[in-house]
Design a protein around this motif. Structure first.
Motif, PDB file in Angstrom:
ATOM      1  N   GLY A 294       0.824  -1.367  -0.027  1.00 55.81           N
ATOM      2  CA  GLY A 294       0.039  -0.050  -0.102  1.00 55.81           C
ATOM      3  C   GLY A 294       0.716   1.066   0.026  1.00 55.81           C
ATOM      4  O   GLY A 294       0.184   2.404   0.258  1.00 55.81           O
ATOM      5  N   ASN A 295       1.877   1.135  -0.304  1.00 52.40           N
ATOM      6  CA  ASN A 295       2.889   2.317  -0.184  1.00 52.40           C
ATOM      7  C   ASN A 295       3.005   2.967  -1.621  1.00 52.40           C
ATOM      8  O   ASN A 295       2.991   2.366  -2.655  1.00 52.40           O
ATOM      9  N   VAL A 296       3.140   4.549  -1.779  1.00 53.23           N
ATOM     10  CA  VAL A 296       2.999   5.051  -2.786  1.00 53.23           C
ATOM     11  C   VAL A 296       4.100   6.218  -2.717  1.00 53.23           C
ATOM     12  O   VAL A 296       4.470   6.984  -1.890  1.00 53.23           O
TER      13      VAL A 296
ATOM     14  N   PRO B 208       6.875  -7.862  -1.397  1.00 50.03           N
ATOM     15  CA  PRO B 208       5.835  -6.666  -1.317  1.00 50.03           C
ATOM     16  C   PRO B 208       4.871  -6.711  -2.425  1.00 50.03           C
ATOM     17  O   PRO B 208       5.120  -7.367  -3.814  1.00 50.03           O
ATOM     18  N   PHE B 209       3.823  -5.960  -2.144  1.00 49.15           N
ATOM     19  CA  PHE B 209       2.574  -6.229  -2.896  1.00 49.15           C
ATOM     20  C   PHE B 209       1.503  -5.040  -3.009  1.00 49.15           C
ATOM     21  O   PHE B 209       1.704  -4.184  -1.772  1.00 49.15           O
ATOM     22  N   ALA B 210       1.140  -4.630  -3.833  1.00 46.56           N
ATOM     23  CA  ALA B 210       0.065  -3.581  -3.945  1.00 46.56           C
ATOM     24  C   ALA B 210       0.685  -1.963  -3.645  1.00 46.56           C
ATOM     25  O   ALA B 210       0.038  -1.284  -2.783  1.00 46.56           O
ATOM     26  N   ASN B 211       1.806  -1.848  -4.161  1.00 48.60           N
ATOM     27  CA  ASN B 211       2.733  -0.514  -4.032  1.00 48.60           C
ATOM     28  C   ASN B 211       2.535  -0.058  -5.333  1.00 48.60           C
ATOM     29  O   ASN B 211       2.547  -0.656  -6.340  1.00 48.60           O
ATOM     30  N   VAL B 212       2.561   1.362  -5.290  1.00 47.64           N
ATOM     31  CA  VAL B 212       2.321   2.143  -6.547  1.00 47.64           C
ATOM     32  C   VAL B 212       3.465   3.118  -6.722  1.00 47.64           C
ATOM     33  O   VAL B 212       4.060   4.015  -5.843  1.00 47.64           O
ATOM     34  N   ARG B 213       4.268   3.418  -8.095  1.00 50.21           N
ATOM     35  CA  ARG B 213       5.105   4.440  -8.149  1.00 50.21           C
ATOM     36  C   ARG B 213       4.455   5.151  -9.362  1.00 50.21           C
ATOM     37  O   ARG B 213       3.920   4.686 -10.325  1.00 50.21           O
ATOM     38  N   THR B 214       4.301   6.629  -9.204  1.00 51.10           N
ATOM     39  CA  THR B 214       3.421   7.323 -10.357  1.00 51.10           C
ATOM     40  C   THR B 214       3.894   8.748 -10.312  1.00 51.10           C
ATOM     41  O   THR B 214       4.558   9.279  -9.596  1.00 51.10           O
ATOM     42  N   ARG B 215       4.030   8.821 -11.594  1.00 53.62           N
ATOM     43  CA  ARG B 215       4.449  10.338 -11.962  1.00 53.62           C
ATOM     44  C   ARG B 215       5.964  10.741 -11.349  1.00 53.62           C
ATOM     45  O   ARG B 215       6.070  11.839 -10.949  1.00 53.62           O
ATOM     46  N   ILE B 216       6.763  10.147 -12.009  1.00 53.70           N
ATOM     47  CA  ILE B 216       8.124   9.827 -11.531  1.00 53.70           C
ATOM     48  C   ILE B 216       9.000  10.078 -12.947  1.00 53.70           C
ATOM     49  O   ILE B 216       8.792   9.394 -13.865  1.00 53.70           O
ATOM     50  N   GLU B 217      10.114  11.103 -12.895  1.00 54.51           N
ATOM     51  CA  GLU B 217      11.209  11.070 -13.664  1.00 54.51           C
ATOM     52  C   GLU B 217      12.372  10.114 -13.060  1.00 54.51           C
ATOM     53  O   GLU B 217      12.654  10.577 -12.004  1.00 54.51           O
ATOM     54  N   ILE B 218      12.924   9.333 -13.866  1.00 55.79           N
ATOM     55  CA  ILE B 218      14.169   8.692 -13.416  1.00 55.79           C
ATOM     56  C   ILE B 218      15.043   8.555 -14.514  1.00 55.79           C
ATOM     57  O   ILE B 218      15.009   8.159 -15.490  1.00 55.79           O
ATOM     58  N   HIS B 219      16.518   8.528 -13.955  1.00 60.67           N
ATOM     59  CA  HIS B 219      17.771   8.391 -14.571  1.00 60.67           C
ATOM     60  C   HIS B 219      18.003   7.001 -14.046  1.00 60.67           C
ATOM     61  O   HIS B 219      18.619   6.775 -12.876  1.00 60.67           O
TER      62      HIS B 219
END
Length: 540
Positions: free
Chosen positions: A393-395, A413-424
């Protein structure tokens, strides 16, 4: 119909997208901006860095904690701290004048302040490679136990149930099946439960591995997975999920959040007392300046670590800069922590941000990982943003990462979200094999921009069961992590569409559904799911 439109039809039970609208402090509320309190200068701290101010800061924290809470103000200046800063009382906020104005200069690692730390799993590894902070937010009784054990040469259990020989008080056993997304459970006895109570819900399948398979979405490949060999993963069980009680009606208990997993009556599912959590504590408005320690040998960190939250619940951290060191900001068995407007400077480190040991429903907003001149080769051990150990459940949202990876250190780990991120995307994915699968079900990467083209750890549709990978741009190389499971993963990949086919920020979009369903209004979301609309949804 795109994946977001499909999600709107079943927001609490969608097969590949978790419900994460209640992540963060008090189910998504804005942490308070408190003022009343004490000034560390009145306790003998030096804003000119003339002497060690750790004792003065700790005495100020103890004073405020003993009086029931308040703010410990650290005015503008540079403060040398040659000891652990213990934020060990609920309702205490350590507050600098701003990250550009108040600086803590930390010169001594945890290895010298507390002791040489081994791992509870044995070997020569240093647990300071993934645990502990020079600012450590943890209740006083629990932190005392942790430090005493380390000084005796025995690294303790770190999770919500750190004293297995003294099992927490049983509040009720669940007797009726329930489904992921339900708000209500039925217990054998509710006499020890009351509205507003903090409790821990435990899932235990009795060693059948059915619970672990369920965390993977019950895909066919989870049936043949060698769970019995996963010594480290099995040590995390039972699955422990902290939750607030909304109200009690006879033997029915209404929760303030929907269940993250099914309840099977073949399993042992219980509500137990929450032991020693620290609540309503914050750290804000300061810079931590640590030595630019270079990792010469993996997993032998000395403990130049920034801020650690351990068994913290409804806490926050904002306007923080951590320069140098080995680890930045660590959440260990923490729930509902909001981390906002933070920056980790210097990518030659182990972890910048990490959620581990059953950390649930935490929110990282407006975070940055900034290089300090390191080359890609110098950053080879850097994991970036990591989640592990049955954390759910972590964002992470609205981030800019000049270095690092979207890591999972295994541990299902399950049900975790990464959103609207810029990454090198130049970091490292790791984790011991006996920690189990890298991903469970409903892992989501949503609207991610990759600046160097590397796909490893970004596209997860061929490695994470029942996952969603949507709106990923900038990829020019394959490199998806190898799947732990045989067969169909039932994952979703949605490529970028003309003009953007999905909402830009998954967390914002889910919060928008709640906003359309005010208490008493059987609105948009109410037509799709049963919500406790007479509760406050975190706006306490």
């Amino acid at each position: 119909m795109n994946v977001w439109q499909a999600y709107e039809r079943q927001p609490l039970t969608h097969p590949t997208i978790p419900y994460i609208a209640s992540a963060g402090y008090r189910l998504g509320a804005t942490p308070p901006d408190l003022v009343a309190g004490v000034n560390v200068l009145d306790f003998g701290a030096s804003a000119e860095g003339r002497h060690d101010s750790a004792d003065a800061i700790n005495r100020a924290i103890t004073s405020v904690g003993a009086s029931g809470g308040g703010v410990v103000h650290i005015p503008e200046g540079r403060y040398v701290v040659d000891d652990l800063i213990r934020v060990s009382h609920s309702n205490v906020v350590v507050k600098g004048a701003g990250s550009g104005r108040t600086t803590l200069v930390c010169r001594t690692p945890l290895e010298e302040l507390v002791g040489v730390s081994g791992s509870r799993f044995g070997g020569e590894k240093s647990a300071w490679s993934w645990s502990g902070g020079l600012v450590w937010v943890c209740s006083s009784p629990r932190l005392d136990r942790i430090l005493d054990n380390i000084r005796r040469g025995s690294w303790p259990r770190e999770g919500w149930l750190d004293r297995v020989e003294e099992f927490p008080e049983l509040l009720g056993s669940v007797t009726v099946p329930a489904r992921r997304g339900d708000f209500t459970v039925t217990v054998d006895s509710s006499g020890a439960l009351h509205a507003g109570q903090r409790a821990i819900m435990l899932w235990d399948d009795g060693g059948t591995f059915a619970l672990l398979r369920h965390m993977c979405g019950d895909i066919a490949g989870a049936e043949s997975y060698p769970w019995h060999r996963m010594r480290k993963l099995l040590s995390y069980l039972p699955y422990a999920w902290p939750v607030r009680i909304d109200r009690v009606e006879g033997d029915r208990v209404l929760l303030r959040q929907p269940l993250p997993l099914d309840v099977d009556t073949g399993w042992k599912v219980r509500l137990v007392a929450a032991e020693d959590p620290i609540c309503e504590a914050g750290v804000e408005g300061l810079t931590m300046e640590l030595p630019a320690a270079r990792m010469t040998e993996h997993l032998r960190d000395r403990g130049f670590n920034g801020i650690a939250f351990q068994c913290a619940w409804d806490c926050w951290c904002r306007d923080i800069v951590i320069k140098g060191g080995e680890n930045g900001l660590l959440l260990v068995s923490s729930k509902g922590v909001t981390v906002s407007d933070t920056q980790i400077v210097g990518a030659n480190r182990h972890h910048s941000y990490v959620c581990r040991e059953q950390s649930h429903d935490n929110l990282f907003s407006d975070f940055r990982i900034t290089r300090a001149g390191e080359s890609d080769e110098e950053c080879r051990f850097h994991h970036g943003i990591n989640v592990e150990g049955l954390s759910s459940g972590n964002v992470w949202r609205r981030g800019r990462m000049q270095a690092g990876a979207f890591d999972s250190h295994r541990g299902l780990p399950f049900a975790n979200v990464r959103t609207r991120i810029e990454i090198h995307n130049d970091g490292w994915m790791s984790g011991s094999r006996d920690a189990g699968p890298r991903y469970g079900a409903r892992f989501v990467h949503w609207n991610i921009s990759v600046t160097n083209g590397h796909a490893k750890g970004i596209r997860i549709d061929r490695s994470a069961p029942y996952s969603t990978t949507a709106e990923i741009s900038g990829l020019h190389a394959d490199g998806e992590p190898e799947s732990d499971f045989e067969g169909d993963l039932a994952a979703v990949y949605e490529p970028p569409g003309p003009g953007g086919g999905t909402v830009p920020d998954l967390y914002d979009a889910q919060r928008g559904l709640i906003a359309g369903c005010a208490p008493g209004d059987r609105g948009t979301l109410a037509k799709k799911a049963t919500l406790p609309f007479d509760s406050d949804h975190g706006q306490e």
